[in-house]
Design an enzyme around this catalytic site. Structure first.
Site, mmCIF file in Angstrom:
data_model
loop_
_atom_site.group_PDB
_atom_site.id
_atom_site.type_symbol
_atom_site.label_atom_id
_atom_site.label_comp_id
_atom_site.label_asym_id
_atom_site.label_seq_id
_atom_site.Cartn_x
_atom_site.Cartn_y
_atom_site.Cartn_z
ATOM 1 N N GLY A 11 -4.555 6.452 17.665
ATOM 2 C CA GLY A 11 -3.694 6.794 16.336
ATOM 3 C C GLY A 11 -4.583 7.144 15.183
ATOM 4 O O GLY A 11 -4.373 6.905 14.115
ATOM 5 N N ARG A 92 10.221 3.776 15.364
ATOM 6 C CA ARG A 92 11.681 3.608 15.805
ATOM 7 C C ARG A 92 12.153 4.811 15.115
ATOM 8 O O ARG A 92 12.059 4.971 13.781
ATOM 9 C CB ARG A 92 12.160 2.307 15.425
ATOM 10 C CG ARG A 92 13.749 2.234 15.671
ATOM 11 C CD ARG A 92 14.228 0.709 15.029
ATOM 12 N NE ARG A 92 13.649 -0.368 15.538
ATOM 13 C CZ ARG A 92 14.305 -1.086 16.614
ATOM 14 N NH1 ARG A 92 15.650 -0.651 16.870
ATOM 15 N NH2 ARG A 92 13.821 -2.077 16.913
ATOM 16 N N ASN A 105 7.193 3.017 23.843
ATOM 17 C CA ASN A 105 5.874 2.360 23.765
ATOM 18 C C ASN A 105 5.355 2.249 25.160
ATOM 19 O O ASN A 105 4.142 2.163 25.235
ATOM 20 C CB ASN A 105 6.146 1.506 22.682
ATOM 21 C CG ASN A 105 5.849 1.954 21.332
ATOM 22 O OD1 ASN A 105 4.988 2.513 20.991
ATOM 23 N ND2 ASN A 105 7.223 1.891 20.626
ATOM 24 N N GLY A 130 -0.017 -1.149 16.644
ATOM 25 C CA GLY A 130 1.308 -0.403 16.785
ATOM 26 C C GLY A 130 2.467 -1.069 17.243
ATOM 27 O O GLY A 130 2.153 -1.960 18.091
ATOM 28 N N ASP A 159 0.803 -10.032 7.862
ATOM 29 C CA ASP A 159 1.976 -11.070 7.519
ATOM 30 C C ASP A 159 1.182 -12.124 6.807
ATOM 31 O O ASP A 159 1.638 -12.782 5.753
ATOM 32 C CB ASP A 159 2.931 -11.439 8.702
ATOM 33 C CG ASP A 159 3.426 -10.026 9.468
ATOM 34 O OD1 ASP A 159 4.113 -9.429 8.783
ATOM 35 O OD2 ASP A 159 2.960 -10.110 10.513
ATOM 36 N N ARG A 162 0.183 -11.205 3.425
ATOM 37 C CA ARG A 162 1.387 -11.233 2.485
ATOM 38 C C ARG A 162 1.917 -12.629 1.857
ATOM 39 O O ARG A 162 2.221 -12.847 0.827
ATOM 40 C CB ARG A 162 2.548 -10.235 3.252
ATOM 41 C CG ARG A 162 2.137 -8.789 3.317
ATOM 42 C CD ARG A 162 3.226 -8.353 4.411
ATOM 43 N NE ARG A 162 3.038 -6.886 4.356
ATOM 44 C CZ ARG A 162 3.632 -6.058 5.412
ATOM 45 N NH1 ARG A 162 4.058 -6.675 6.286
ATOM 46 N NH2 ARG A 162 3.832 -5.004 5.390
ATOM 47 N N HIS A 187 5.517 -10.158 15.140
ATOM 48 C CA HIS A 187 5.489 -9.397 13.728
ATOM 49 C C HIS A 187 6.631 -8.673 13.911
ATOM 50 O O HIS A 187 6.893 -7.494 14.131
ATOM 51 C CB HIS A 187 4.292 -8.454 13.895
ATOM 52 C CG HIS A 187 4.278 -7.282 12.929
ATOM 53 N ND1 HIS A 187 3.913 -7.704 11.456
ATOM 54 C CD2 HIS A 187 4.674 -6.121 13.015
ATOM 55 C CE1 HIS A 187 4.245 -6.694 10.880
ATOM 56 N NE2 HIS A 187 4.482 -5.514 11.806
HETATM 57 P P1 NAX Z 1 1.180 7.272 11.659
HETATM 58 O O1 NAX Z 1 2.474 7.938 12.366
HETATM 59 O O2 NAX Z 1 0.627 7.711 10.448
HETATM 60 O O3 NAX Z 1 0.101 7.250 12.642
HETATM 61 C C1 NAX Z 1 0.149 7.217 14.334
HETATM 62 C C2 NAX Z 1 -0.785 7.814 14.970
HETATM 63 O O4 NAX Z 1 -0.702 7.693 16.299
HETATM 64 C C3 NAX Z 1 -0.282 9.298 14.762
HETATM 65 O O5 NAX Z 1 -1.545 10.204 14.114
HETATM 66 C C4 NAX Z 1 -0.033 9.875 16.293
HETATM 67 O O6 NAX Z 1 -0.316 11.350 16.569
HETATM 68 C C5 NAX Z 1 -0.961 8.978 17.080
HETATM 69 N N1 NAX Z 1 -0.555 8.584 18.455
HETATM 70 C C6 NAX Z 1 0.873 8.540 18.884
HETATM 71 N N2 NAX Z 1 0.977 8.392 20.196
HETATM 72 C C7 NAX Z 1 -0.528 8.296 20.522
HETATM 73 C C8 NAX Z 1 -1.170 8.085 21.875
HETATM 74 N N3 NAX Z 1 -0.301 7.788 23.123
HETATM 75 N N4 NAX Z 1 -2.494 8.080 21.880
HETATM 76 C C9 NAX Z 1 -2.941 8.150 20.651
HETATM 77 N N5 NAX Z 1 -2.812 8.242 19.553
HETATM 78 C C10 NAX Z 1 -1.277 8.305 19.484
HETATM 79 O O7 NAX Z 1 1.589 5.654 11.739
HETATM 80 P P2 NAX Z 1 0.726 4.682 10.885
HETATM 81 O O8 NAX Z 1 1.469 4.394 9.641
HETATM 82 O O9 NAX Z 1 -1.033 4.912 10.936
HETATM 83 O O10 NAX Z 1 1.115 3.379 11.877
HETATM 84 C C11 NAX Z 1 0.817 3.033 13.014
HETATM 85 C C12 NAX Z 1 1.646 1.716 13.819
HETATM 86 O O11 NAX Z 1 0.974 0.700 13.047
HETATM 87 C C13 NAX Z 1 2.964 2.212 13.861
HETATM 88 O O12 NAX Z 1 3.638 1.631 14.908
HETATM 89 C C14 NAX Z 1 3.450 1.093 12.781
HETATM 90 O O13 NAX Z 1 4.829 0.651 12.923
HETATM 91 C C15 NAX Z 1 2.489 -0.188 12.947
HETATM 92 N N6 NAX Z 1 2.306 -1.027 11.875
HETATM 93 C C16 NAX Z 1 1.996 -2.256 12.248
HETATM 94 C C17 NAX Z 1 1.854 -3.308 11.370
HETATM 95 C C18 NAX Z 1 1.387 -4.923 11.727
HETATM 96 O O14 NAX Z 1 1.457 -5.640 10.936
HETATM 97 N N7 NAX Z 1 1.258 -4.927 13.095
HETATM 98 C C19 NAX Z 1 1.897 -3.104 10.052
HETATM 99 C C20 NAX Z 1 1.727 -1.530 9.693
HETATM 100 C C21 NAX Z 1 2.246 -0.520 10.491
HETATM 101 O O15 NAX Z 1 3.799 -0.621 10.339
#
Ligand code: NAX
Length: 327
Positions: A11, A92, A105, A130, A159, A162, A187
């Site tokens: 990503g 989601r 996922n 993710g 978390d 925060r 999370h």
């Molecule tokens: P973005 O949507 O900006 O970026 C995600 C990227 O992943 C995109 O560029 C997409 O093309 C790429 N992608 C999708 N499927 C893929 C695959 N099969 N292989 C490689 N790349 C792929 O999201 P972003 O804001 O960067 O967040 C990424 C993830 O982090 C999300 O799932 C989000 O929910 C999660 N988070 C987790 C957090 C945590 O504390 N664990 C907090 C922050 C965030 O919300």
């Protein structure tokens, strides 16, 4: 000088990637003496945008950035990886049920687990960011039978950070004065930010705040912080998530300070009565590249209820991905 290590990031063209890659390349994650090779994975339509990010990385002329590889094939991006930060996931969408989200996922984390199993370093340290992070980590882990299950971790560090920041604000003390709080569990909104062992300036945190604030305001403020960021910014947390990922990997690789612990989502070994195998937030110390659960902490009835509720949610997620044949 040290040999470069290989750091895979998925990503990589996303929001979090845009903060994360520059911090890794500048040495914030593995130290200012550790050269890195970035191995960046994206889906095919995002490769052009990823190339733009690579141009910027090069333009920073980071002395520690030895090379950059980009690919839409996990077998390329994970080749010999020493560290893998799995950030890319399927968000989601409106109307999506939990099963739909987990299924979507699974389509990402199952093949990524298989690819890690096939080509990554046998010592690879994996952090899943993710969402749903804990269960995505479980899916990747279960599809990598040749790797040690303990090498798969999920991020609860945002978390944790925060929770520190909210307590610092409430007590009017600097964040550096706060030690040993724990994020137990998932999370998600069921996470349990636990102050029962936390200290502020060496004194018990719970003697410095009132119980009602802790139980009825603090816990939900920490758990719902992600939603508050989206409300304010119109986008989900990105720089803070990247910073937490850096903290998680740095502490795992380089160790936690003596007498202090951090929170990591790791496979339960049954400690604290948490069902074995769930990827669950625990208090851990790290040394020589290994983490260890902090044992023997007293658990109040209040804590027990919260810890079991978040374990229950993770059990349900595990049952769901089992039904889908992903683990
Ligand atoms: P973005 O949507 O900006 O970026 C995600 C990227 O992943 C995109 O560029 C997409 O093309 C790429 N992608 C999708 N499927 C893929 C695959 N099969 N292989 C490689 N790349 C792929 O999201 P972003 O804001 O960067 O967040 C990424 C993830 O982090 C999300 O799932 C989000 O929910 C999660 N988070 C987790 C957090 C945590 O504390 N664990 C907090 C922050 C965030 O919300």
């Amino acid at each position: 000088t040290k040999q470069p290590v290989r750091v895979a990031v998925t990503g990589a063209a996303g929001q979090i990637g845009y903060s994360l890659l520059f911090r890794i390349a500048s040495g914030d994650m593995l130290g200012k003496d550790q050269p890195v090779i970035l191995q960046l994975l994206e889906i095919t339509p995002a490769l052009k945008a990823l190339n733009g990010v690579v141009m910027e990385l090069r333009d920073c002329a980071f002395p520690l950035l030895a090379d950059i590889v980009t690919s839409d094939d996990p077998m390329v991006a994970f080749k010999d990886a020493d560290y893998a930060l799995l950030v890319g996931a399927m968000p989601r969408k409106a109307g999506m049920e939990r099963g739909d989200l987990l299924g979507a996922n699974g389509g990402i984390f199952k093949p990524q687990g298989e690819a890690l199993n096939a080509v990554a370093s046998r010592d690879v340290k994996v952090l899943v960011v993710g969402n749903p992070a804990n269960t995505n980590a479980l899916i990747a882990q279960q599809n990598a039978p040749d790797l040690d299950a303990g090498q798969f971790t999920a991020m609860v560090r945002l978390d944790h950070n925060r929770a520190i920041s909210q307590l610092a604000e409430k007590t009017g003390k600097p964040v550096s004065s706060i030690k040993n709080l724990t994020i137990w569990g998932n999370h998600s909104s069921t996470q349990y930010p636990d102050l029962s062992q936390a200290t502020v300036d060496g004194q018990p945190a719970l003697d410095q705040v009132d119980r009602d604030w802790y139980e009825n305001s603090y816990i939900s403020t920490v758990a719902k912080r992600g939603a508050a960021i989206i409300e304010a910014r119109g986008l989900s947390s990105a720089a803070s998530a990247a910073s937490a990922a850096i903290d998680h990997m740095r502490d795992w690789a380089l160790g936690t300070p003596e007498g202090e612990w951090v929170s990591m989502g790791i496979p339960s070994d049954g400690s604290y009565g948490i069902p074995e195998g769930l990827i669950y937030g625990f208090p851990v110390t790290c040394k020589n590249g290994k983490y260890e659960i902090v044992q023997g902490l007293p658990v109040s009835d209040f804590s027990r209820g919260k810890m079991d509720a978040t374990a229950q949610e993770l059990t349900e997620e595990r049952d769901e991905v089992r039904k889908l044949g992903l683990v």
